[in-house]
Design an enzyme around this catalytic site. Structure first.
Site, PDB file in Angstrom:
ATOM      1  N   THR A 154     118.382  41.707 117.532  1.00 12.68           N
ATOM      2  CA  THR A 154     118.300  41.221 116.149  1.00 12.68           C
ATOM      3  C   THR A 154     116.896  40.680 115.866  1.00 12.68           C
ATOM      4  O   THR A 154     116.292  40.995 114.831  1.00 12.68           O
ATOM      5  CB  THR A 154     119.345  40.107 115.910  1.00 12.68           C
ATOM      6  N   CYS A 175     123.274  44.927 121.240  1.00 16.43           N
ATOM      7  CA  CYS A 175     123.106  43.468 121.221  1.00 16.43           C
ATOM      8  C   CYS A 175     123.122  43.039 122.679  1.00 16.43           C
ATOM      9  O   CYS A 175     124.015  43.445 123.442  1.00 16.43           O
ATOM     10  CB  CYS A 175     124.259  42.806 120.469  1.00 16.43           C
ATOM     11  N   THR A 176     122.151  42.248 123.064  1.00 16.28           N
ATOM     12  CA  THR A 176     122.026  41.917 124.487  1.00 16.28           C
ATOM     13  C   THR A 176     123.243  41.137 125.007  1.00 16.28           C
ATOM     14  O   THR A 176     123.590  41.239 126.183  1.00 16.28           O
ATOM     15  CB  THR A 176     120.725  41.127 124.738  1.00 16.28           C
ATOM     16  N   HIS A 177     123.900  40.384 124.146  1.00 16.39           N
ATOM     17  CA  HIS A 177     125.090  39.646 124.583  1.00 16.39           C
ATOM     18  C   HIS A 177     126.165  40.573 125.172  1.00 16.39           C
ATOM     19  O   HIS A 177     126.922  40.180 126.052  1.00 16.39           O
ATOM     20  CB  HIS A 177     125.705  38.877 123.405  1.00 16.39           C
ATOM     21  N   CYS A 230     116.321  40.251 122.617  1.00 13.78           N
ATOM     22  CA  CYS A 230     117.287  40.137 121.530  1.00 13.78           C
ATOM     23  C   CYS A 230     116.992  41.254 120.533  1.00 13.78           C
ATOM     24  O   CYS A 230     115.862  41.354 120.026  1.00 13.78           O
ATOM     25  CB  CYS A 230     117.119  38.774 120.865  1.00 13.78           C
ATOM     26  N   TYR A 276     121.705  34.555 115.623  1.00 10.42           N
ATOM     27  CA  TYR A 276     120.718  35.226 114.769  1.00 10.42           C
ATOM     28  C   TYR A 276     121.366  36.302 113.898  1.00 10.42           C
ATOM     29  O   TYR A 276     120.936  36.545 112.778  1.00 10.42           O
ATOM     30  CB  TYR A 276     119.650  35.918 115.625  1.00 10.42           C
ATOM     31  N   GLY A 277     122.378  36.959 114.456  1.00 12.59           N
ATOM     32  CA  GLY A 277     122.973  38.113 113.766  1.00 12.59           C
ATOM     33  C   GLY A 277     123.623  37.781 112.439  1.00 12.59           C
ATOM     34  O   GLY A 277     123.897  38.662 111.630  1.00 12.59           O
ATOM     35  N   SER A 288     118.630  34.300 121.147  1.00 12.68           N
ATOM     36  CA  SER A 288     119.323  33.229 120.429  1.00 12.68           C
ATOM     37  C   SER A 288     120.201  32.404 121.368  1.00 12.68           C
ATOM     38  O   SER A 288     120.566  31.273 121.054  1.00 12.68           O
ATOM     39  CB  SER A 288     120.213  33.841 119.353  1.00 12.68           C
TER      40      SER A 288
HETATM   41  N1  DGL Z   1     121.597  38.747 121.530  1.00 13.68           N
HETATM   42  C1  DGL Z   1     121.136  39.062 120.254  1.00 13.68           C
HETATM   43  C2  DGL Z   1     120.918  40.540 119.997  1.00 13.68           C
HETATM   44  O1  DGL Z   1     120.605  41.267 120.902  1.00 13.68           O
HETATM   45  C3  DGL Z   1     121.648  38.326 119.039  1.00 13.68           C
HETATM   46  C4  DGL Z   1     122.968  37.661 119.036  1.00 13.68           C
HETATM   47  C5  DGL Z   1     123.079  36.692 117.868  1.00 13.68           C
HETATM   48  O2  DGL Z   1     122.470  35.622 117.971  1.00 13.68           O
HETATM   49  O3  DGL Z   1     123.713  37.025 116.859  1.00 13.68           O
HETATM   50  O4  DGL Z   1     120.989  40.983 118.888  1.00 13.68           O
END
Ligand code: DGL
Length: 265
Positions: free
Chosen positions: A76, A186-188, A74, A42-43, A11
């Site tokens: 999500t 979550c990858t972030h 990602c 996305y979350g 995302s």
């Molecule tokens: N980086 C994403 C993940 O691993 C989603 C973050 C988002 O867009 O909410 O879930």
């Protein structure tokens, strides 16, 4: 140039640490990175909306070229839409899901904490990962969309220090539950490993899926005969919304050695 690249999609900027993992081991490859900035985050979308968003972004990418391999970097999107993405993709697809299995294999006491988006925390896919690999363990799930937004929108300017007040709620919930390990689902959150470790304590391992996802990518590539061995890594960064925060995305691209392509079209 998507064609002949290893494409990563998220995302936003969460997938970059996964791209770096592969790039460090295979500098001969060409990479594409697609941030679906038009649909971030996305979350906070419903599962139906996540499916529509990520499949739409993948289809836009496929219109300009088919990569060798598509990495859905990602959690999500992967826990929600992997089947739908595979259905439209002519190339192999590698997903990214919370590293519950590696966390369950660690010899540590205490519950397993899972830090992720609400979409991932509430997903039936996470239920099935937990019942397959950690059914005998207590699992504490914490949704932290506020941390996702911080990483995407503020971290570049405010850094690790600015993350501390944003992370307090989630980290205190995990600490108060006495977790023995924390899955970065979550990858972030991989961008914040340093401040999370400082806050939660270095005695509590943070577990992420880079090794598992990265090794899967390398295995799939090694089975292909068309790998270039030029030794020069190149990569391109695309967004799906040409008007949104592109200064910031440009800076992220430069930090990760990727050239800026702007909106995918
Ligand atoms: N980086 C994403 C993940 O691993 C989603 C973050 C988002 O867009 O909410 O879930």
């Amino acid at each position: 140039m998507i064609e002949s690249s290893i494409a990563f999609i998220d995302s936003g900027i969460g997938g970059l640490p996964y791209l770096d993992w592969v790039k460090n081991r295979r500098p001969d490859l060409h990479f594409s990175y697609i941030a679906d900035s038009a649909n971030f985050p996305y979350g906070e979308l419903t599962p139906v909306a996540v499916k529509a968003a990520v499949v739409g972004a993948v289809e836009r990418m496929l219109q300009i070229g088919v990569p060798r391999l598509l990495v859905v970097a990602c959690n999500t999107a992967s826990v929600t839409a992997l089947n739908e993405i595979r259905a439209v993709s002519p190339c192999p697809v590698v997903g990214t899901v919370p590293a519950v299995k590696p966390a369950a294999g660690l010899k540590v006491d205490g519950p397993i904490g899972i830090l992720a988006t609400s979409g991932t925390v509430d997903s039936p896919y996470l239920d099935s990962l937990v019942s397959s690999f950690a059914s005998d363990r207590e699992v504490i799930r914490v949704a932290a969309g506020d941390i996702v937004r911080y990483v995407e929108e503020r971290w570049l300017d405010e850094g690790d220090d600015g993350a501390v007040p944003v992370m307090e709620r989630a980290v205190n919930t995990l600490k108060d539950s006495g977790v023995g390990s924390v899955v970065l689902g979550c990858t972030h959150f991989l961008h914040l490993i340093k401040p999370i470790t400082n806050m939660i304590g270095s005695n509590i391992p943070l577990v992420d899926s880079r090794d598992g996802v990265g090794r899967r990518i390398l295995t799939l590539l090694d089975n292909r005969s068309d790998i270039s061995q030029s030794g020069i890594s190149t990569g391109t960064f695309y967004v799906t919304d040409g008007g949104r925060s592109n200064d910031r995305y440009r800076r992220f691209a430069a930090l990760h050695g990727l050239s800026w392509a702007g909106e995918i079209s």
